[in-house]
Scaffold this active site. Structure first.
Site, short mmCIF file in Angstrom:
data_model
loop_
_atom_site.label_atom_id
_atom_site.label_comp_id
_atom_site.label_asym_id
_atom_site.label_seq_id
_atom_site.Cartn_x
_atom_site.Cartn_y
_atom_site.Cartn_z
N CYS A 82 34.20 30.50 43.29
CA CYS A 82 35.41 31.10 43.86
C CYS A 82 35.19 31.47 45.32
O CYS A 82 34.11 31.89 45.70
CB CYS A 82 35.77 32.38 43.09
N HIS A 83 36.27 31.34 46.09
CA HIS A 83 36.23 31.72 47.50
C HIS A 83 36.49 33.22 47.63
O HIS A 83 37.37 33.75 46.96
CB HIS A 83 37.32 30.97 48.27
N MET A 117 42.23 33.12 39.72
CA MET A 117 41.02 33.69 39.12
C MET A 117 40.97 35.21 39.33
O MET A 117 40.47 35.93 38.46
CB MET A 117 39.76 33.04 39.71
N GLU A 118 41.52 35.67 40.44
CA GLU A 118 41.56 37.12 40.67
C GLU A 118 42.46 37.78 39.63
O GLU A 118 42.13 38.85 39.09
CB GLU A 118 42.08 37.40 42.09
N ASP A 132 35.78 49.16 25.75
CA ASP A 132 34.71 50.14 25.94
C ASP A 132 35.19 51.58 25.67
O ASP A 132 34.46 52.38 25.08
CB ASP A 132 34.17 50.04 27.37
#
Lengths: 166, 166, 166, 166, 166, 166
Positions: A82-83, A117-118, A132
């Site tokens: 990824c950039h 992707m972000e 969690d």
């Protein structure tokens, strides 16, 4: 949205990992939206509902929201090819739908490549944080789905011959 | 595995986020196993199969494997209330099952708290990387499930009165 | 500089954390200056002065200077709702004023949002490092003040109805 | 708590930065408590009070709490000569005292060196986050003090000839 | 390429670390190429060749390639006075030359300063990873050279009075 | 130190990356020493000597020293299959030898695996930082060698059948 006809013939002969060169792409406003669904066993969902979605570790959805924003910002450090991108905005909204927590993550930037992707990473880290925060109640909690909902700002077909531009 | 009877009565009156204090727990060998399932549209799965699971960005499963290991090591930086742990081992194995890539992530350490989140985070980052390596082919790829498969090393009931020890 | 009249009425009904969307703001040159004051007990200040501000851990002000620059670059990873920014410059200058070390941190970038947090974070990390370098001498050292000195590049009133633009 | 008599004569002749070697120290339970005070202008404090300490960016004290815990975990990455430590616990409690927000940060671990810097860093990052959450209201907010409140687990005099063990 | 005539007279009187201010530089396309050479003892090179450059830890060159790309992206976090840059591309190519592995790293971005350090850091991290993947075979492996091969996009003499622009 | 006879037969059939499982190894004191050599063109070395090894970016060797310590601490985040380790000590010493800067990095910890990679990474990041601090003078500077000098604390042959324990 799939590109069955796309060939993979331009692959480097050694099959080595290769970042896409985005230097020739235009800077445009890019947006992407992704969601993650966290599925609670019914009795856990009921228990969380009665407790106002607060566990011994705190307010589940708030902590998850912050973790998701920070996760989206960390995308280029987590996903090898990824950039790095200077995000203009990352918004996370978490709602309960029946027994599920539904994480929606929207990201935008001005850049040379998309922010899918972000958005997916932000949604995933928020979902993992929900797990969690609640895992003392049950380990049967499942992240049931992470998917892209939409994206804008790339040119169709400009990257790899088909599909939304990467 | 769920703990329907567990109460949430000890919650901090301000509902503020609170890490669990693990200082009084014993150091034991802790293991956890998690999996993530990445679902490809059939024509994309077929295309990947023909190409040996290599795209223009490289060998999909290998890059994902490495990203997953590094993701597991980054868990305490991503999940706000996780404890930093010195992992002894993180193993990621990715196999194709029909049209799905199945990521299995096993983690172990000697520590005072479990490694579930490390296993789940490793599996998630590997799955996100599979998406990134293949997204030029289709954006209909979905991470269909992330779940815990098992864990050892904690004491049942020691943490919060019920359920598997956190 | 305060905005007493500003209302908080636009708050998300769930009070969830929310990054500001800076996508519609202009890219301008942004600068900010912050300072931190580290107060030494008089005998520690005297001792440091005699030793040329060097302790067993090295040259106090030099190590703090570097840590501050690196801290400023890490701002978006530390402060949850800060935007990642590509800094053009971060300069840290540390001087002794009587018994105090005074850290001045100046930051600039071309971006869509201000760099106040970068300047404040750089000054804070430098001050914490001064403490760390000297803590074998005394634990009565105090970081006596961290404040913003100035900022340029935003438009007054454009963000939230009053005060310097965020 | 100061050590006026301590000499700095063992300094490396080149004054180069040098981490303390803690390899010969005993593993003991170490705790430290620090606090940071954030001072709001009176009208800002009043405004925050009326709004339930929520701004357009969310619930101020909750976001700061989480940021502080994550900041404490990042200490060894921020402070150049700090040792990496596997924290057992980090607890942050933020209360309003008149016009001030008072951040208390407690940290503990089993290790060979103290956790003062972790407590101070956690308190500092929480305080910086309070500033960030509120800066649209005023830039006259000041972090008025960051100090160590106490520590246990080291041996007096074992490190540098005087003062609390580092 | 050396600048013997350049003076160092403008140095800050306290010799304190100082980032270069690149705010007045033009945004241009910047590229840089660096290489690292990893020298294997002949019997280790032969053994690796027979094994297809795979050790018990996996495919050496592939893992190193990915680590190098991620290392290039981490440059500004590792090198104290480097500017953060949004890379458009980082390509790593590793070939065997006799008994040596030769890592070539090319980086490009649109920015106000060069990407030499990113290229050198990418090559270095890839070389270190090759060492790590093979160190069970021998500790006589040596990284024999890391050097810059070329760079474009800066203006000669614009920075410091001589030499290639920084 | 080489292990010509070692076989690579235990390789995973898919050649996938695999971290070594150190869970069964003993916790012992581990040390490692590495060095990096930075070669300056003679006129650059002379210029640096005249300037007291200070450039417009500050005191070269001091900044490099700090960067090296922080780099050693970041090893497990940079090298994909390295284990996270809580270092007890990292010491960096940089001296001039003729026209070369010689970086020596010593690392120690109590752990289940060696610290070679930490020593090599610390030396490498220090060397890269020397390059960065001096690159305005010349781009003919070369990192001429990075090698391991020694290690203690592992058991010969325990890991992979031959060679120094990993």
């Amino acid at each position: 949205m799939t590109a069955a006809a796309q060939t993979l013939s331009h692959v480097d002969e050694a099959n080595r990992p290769a970042m896409v060169d985005v230097g020739a792409k235009a800077v445009t406003r890019r947006t992407a939206q992704a969601q993650a669904r966290v599925r609670f066993p019914p009795e856990v969902a009921a228990q969380l509902h009665r407790a106002g979605h607060v566990t011994t570790k705190g307010a589940v959805l708030t902590v998850a929201n912050i973790a998701g924003v920070m996760g989206a910002k960390a995308t280029a450090q987590l996903i090898p090819l990824c950039h790095p991108l200077a995000l203009d905005h990352c918004h996370i909204d978490i709602t309960m739908q029946g027994d599920d927590a539904l994480v929606a993550c929207s990201v935008s930037c001005q850049g040379r490549t998309g922010v899918e992707m972000e958005a997916l990473t932000g949604a995933s880290v928020a979902a993992l944080t929900i797990y969690d925060m609640c895992k003392a109640l049950s380990h049967d909690i499942v992240i049931a789905e992470i998917r892209l909902l939409g994206k804008t700002g790339g040119k169709r077909g400009i990257d790899h011959g088909a599909g939304p531009a990467a």
